[in-house]
Design a protein around this motif. Structure first.
Motif, PDB file in Angstrom:
ATOM      1  N   TYR A  65     -43.461  23.724 -60.250  1.00 51.88           N
ATOM      2  CA  TYR A  65     -42.313  24.023 -59.636  1.00 51.88           C
ATOM      3  C   TYR A  65     -42.112  24.157 -58.253  1.00 51.88           C
ATOM      4  O   TYR A  65     -41.465  23.750 -57.483  1.00 51.88           O
ATOM      5  CB  TYR A  65     -41.548  25.471 -60.169  1.00 51.88           C
ATOM      6  CG  TYR A  65     -40.136  25.685 -59.782  1.00 51.88           C
ATOM      7  CD1 TYR A  65     -38.726  25.193 -60.211  1.00 51.88           C
ATOM      8  CD2 TYR A  65     -40.030  26.675 -58.509  1.00 51.88           C
ATOM      9  CE1 TYR A  65     -37.745  25.510 -59.781  1.00 51.88           C
ATOM     10  CE2 TYR A  65     -38.794  26.797 -57.915  1.00 51.88           C
ATOM     11  CZ  TYR A  65     -37.606  26.251 -58.378  1.00 51.88           C
ATOM     12  OH  TYR A  65     -36.521  26.594 -57.985  1.00 51.88           O
ATOM     13  N   ARG A  66     -43.090  25.072 -57.749  1.00 51.97           N
ATOM     14  CA  ARG A  66     -43.303  25.364 -56.224  1.00 51.97           C
ATOM     15  C   ARG A  66     -43.656  23.894 -55.566  1.00 51.97           C
ATOM     16  O   ARG A  66     -43.569  23.924 -54.421  1.00 51.97           O
ATOM     17  CB  ARG A  66     -44.634  26.191 -56.024  1.00 51.97           C
ATOM     18  CG  ARG A  66     -44.102  27.648 -56.527  1.00 51.97           C
ATOM     19  CD  ARG A  66     -42.851  28.417 -55.748  1.00 51.97           C
ATOM     20  NE  ARG A  66     -42.544  29.778 -56.273  1.00 51.97           N
ATOM     21  CZ  ARG A  66     -41.491  30.224 -56.475  1.00 51.97           C
ATOM     22  NH1 ARG A  66     -40.507  29.848 -55.745  1.00 51.97           N
ATOM     23  NH2 ARG A  66     -41.331  31.425 -56.981  1.00 51.97           N
ATOM     24  N   GLU A  97     -40.533  21.977 -55.205  1.00 57.58           N
ATOM     25  CA  GLU A  97     -39.564  22.907 -54.293  1.00 57.58           C
ATOM     26  C   GLU A  97     -40.050  22.257 -52.787  1.00 57.58           C
ATOM     27  O   GLU A  97     -39.167  22.047 -51.978  1.00 57.58           O
ATOM     28  CB  GLU A  97     -40.083  24.387 -54.407  1.00 57.58           C
ATOM     29  CG  GLU A  97     -39.111  25.239 -53.602  1.00 57.58           C
ATOM     30  CD  GLU A  97     -39.286  26.678 -53.888  1.00 57.58           C
ATOM     31  OE1 GLU A  97     -38.269  27.214 -54.144  1.00 57.58           O
ATOM     32  OE2 GLU A  97     -40.457  27.265 -54.000  1.00 57.58           O
ATOM     33  N   ARG A  98     -41.377  22.013 -52.372  1.00 50.57           N
ATOM     34  CA  ARG A  98     -41.756  21.757 -51.115  1.00 50.57           C
ATOM     35  C   ARG A  98     -41.461  20.161 -51.083  1.00 50.57           C
ATOM     36  O   ARG A  98     -41.161  19.791 -49.858  1.00 50.57           O
ATOM     37  CB  ARG A  98     -43.152  21.708 -51.126  1.00 50.57           C
ATOM     38  CG  ARG A  98     -43.551  23.278 -50.740  1.00 50.57           C
ATOM     39  CD  ARG A  98     -45.181  23.272 -50.309  1.00 50.57           C
ATOM     40  NE  ARG A  98     -45.907  23.044 -51.377  1.00 50.57           N
ATOM     41  CZ  ARG A  98     -46.429  23.923 -52.430  1.00 50.57           C
ATOM     42  NH1 ARG A  98     -45.921  25.109 -52.590  1.00 50.57           N
ATOM     43  NH2 ARG A  98     -47.304  23.488 -53.340  1.00 50.57           N
ATOM     44  N   PRO A 153     -37.096  19.229 -53.198  1.00 49.47           N
ATOM     45  CA  PRO A 153     -36.158  20.633 -53.406  1.00 49.47           C
ATOM     46  C   PRO A 153     -34.751  20.351 -54.289  1.00 49.47           C
ATOM     47  O   PRO A 153     -34.408  21.258 -55.048  1.00 49.47           O
ATOM     48  CB  PRO A 153     -35.808  21.168 -52.144  1.00 49.47           C
ATOM     49  CG  PRO A 153     -36.203  20.279 -50.887  1.00 49.47           C
ATOM     50  CD  PRO A 153     -37.037  19.156 -51.607  1.00 49.47           C
ATOM     51  N   CYS A 179     -35.121  21.160 -58.096  1.00 52.53           N
ATOM     52  CA  CYS A 179     -35.271  22.245 -58.327  1.00 52.53           C
ATOM     53  C   CYS A 179     -34.094  22.790 -59.343  1.00 52.53           C
ATOM     54  O   CYS A 179     -34.414  23.715 -60.291  1.00 52.53           O
ATOM     55  CB  CYS A 179     -35.534  23.199 -57.542  1.00 52.53           C
ATOM     56  SG  CYS A 179     -37.286  23.082 -56.671  1.00 52.53           S
ATOM     57  N   VAL A 229     -36.531  32.457 -59.576  1.00 53.33           N
ATOM     58  CA  VAL A 229     -36.253  31.095 -59.195  1.00 53.33           C
ATOM     59  C   VAL A 229     -34.718  30.875 -60.099  1.00 53.33           C
ATOM     60  O   VAL A 229     -34.227  29.648 -60.003  1.00 53.33           O
ATOM     61  CB  VAL A 229     -37.162  29.889 -59.614  1.00 53.33           C
ATOM     62  CG1 VAL A 229     -38.427  30.328 -58.926  1.00 53.33           C
ATOM     63  CG2 VAL A 229     -37.289  30.065 -61.124  1.00 53.33           C
TER      64      VAL A 229
END
Length: 154
Positions: free
Chosen positions: A90-91, A94-95, A98, A101, A123
């Motif tokens: 997920y992270r 996100e980068r 995004p 997400c 989140v």
């Protein structure tokens, strides 16, 4: 009832009534991150039967490679995977992407895990707990789609 217009080779154009339940919606794509091969196969078969296009990967690293190549309508993500668990995936998303997400649906068999619970809350994610039935998964995917369509926070 939805009206569909069909033309044949003659000069007469005809309109036929087709019941809505016979018209399948456009297929939606799912990136499924699941390291358990037998569960992944069962999920894939069930989802494809309901007009989803499923791409299955075994790790978060493979998942990142996929999302760099294309967008998906849903990301069905197991939380516990060797080497690159769901929260790390997920992270990474996100980068680099995004907007994806909001399309996550997390799954785990580890109910009551404080770290997983804290991550899901942080989140505002939607979680489905294993074992689950196909109709529960379909309802959860529908909930993700509806919240995205309405702009609500998951």
């Amino acid at each position: 009832m939805m009206r569909r217009r069909y033309c044949n080779m003659s000069t007469v154009e005809r309109t036929y009534e087709i019941p809505d339940d016979l018209i399948r919606p456009d297929p939606k794509s799912i990136l499924m991150l699941e390291d358990d091969a037998s569960l992944a196969e069962v999920l894939r078969n069930g989802l494809e039967h309901h007009n989803y296009i499923v791409t299955r990967v075994r790790s978060g690293a493979e998942g990142v490679q996929c999302i760099l190549k294309q967008d998906y309508d849903f990301l069905l993500c197991d939380m516990i995977m060797p080497g690159f668990p769901g929260d790390m995936f997920y992270r990474a998303v996100e980068r680099v992407r995004p907007h994806l997400c909001r399309r996550f649906l997390f799954m785990t068999g580890h109910s009551g895990d404080a770290q997983i619970d804290a991550f899901i809350r942080s989140v505002r994610g939607l979680m489905i707990w294993k074992p689950f039935q196909l109709h529960e998964l379909l309802q959860a995917l529908k909930a993700v789609a509806e919240k995205n369509a309405s702009g609500a926070t998951i």
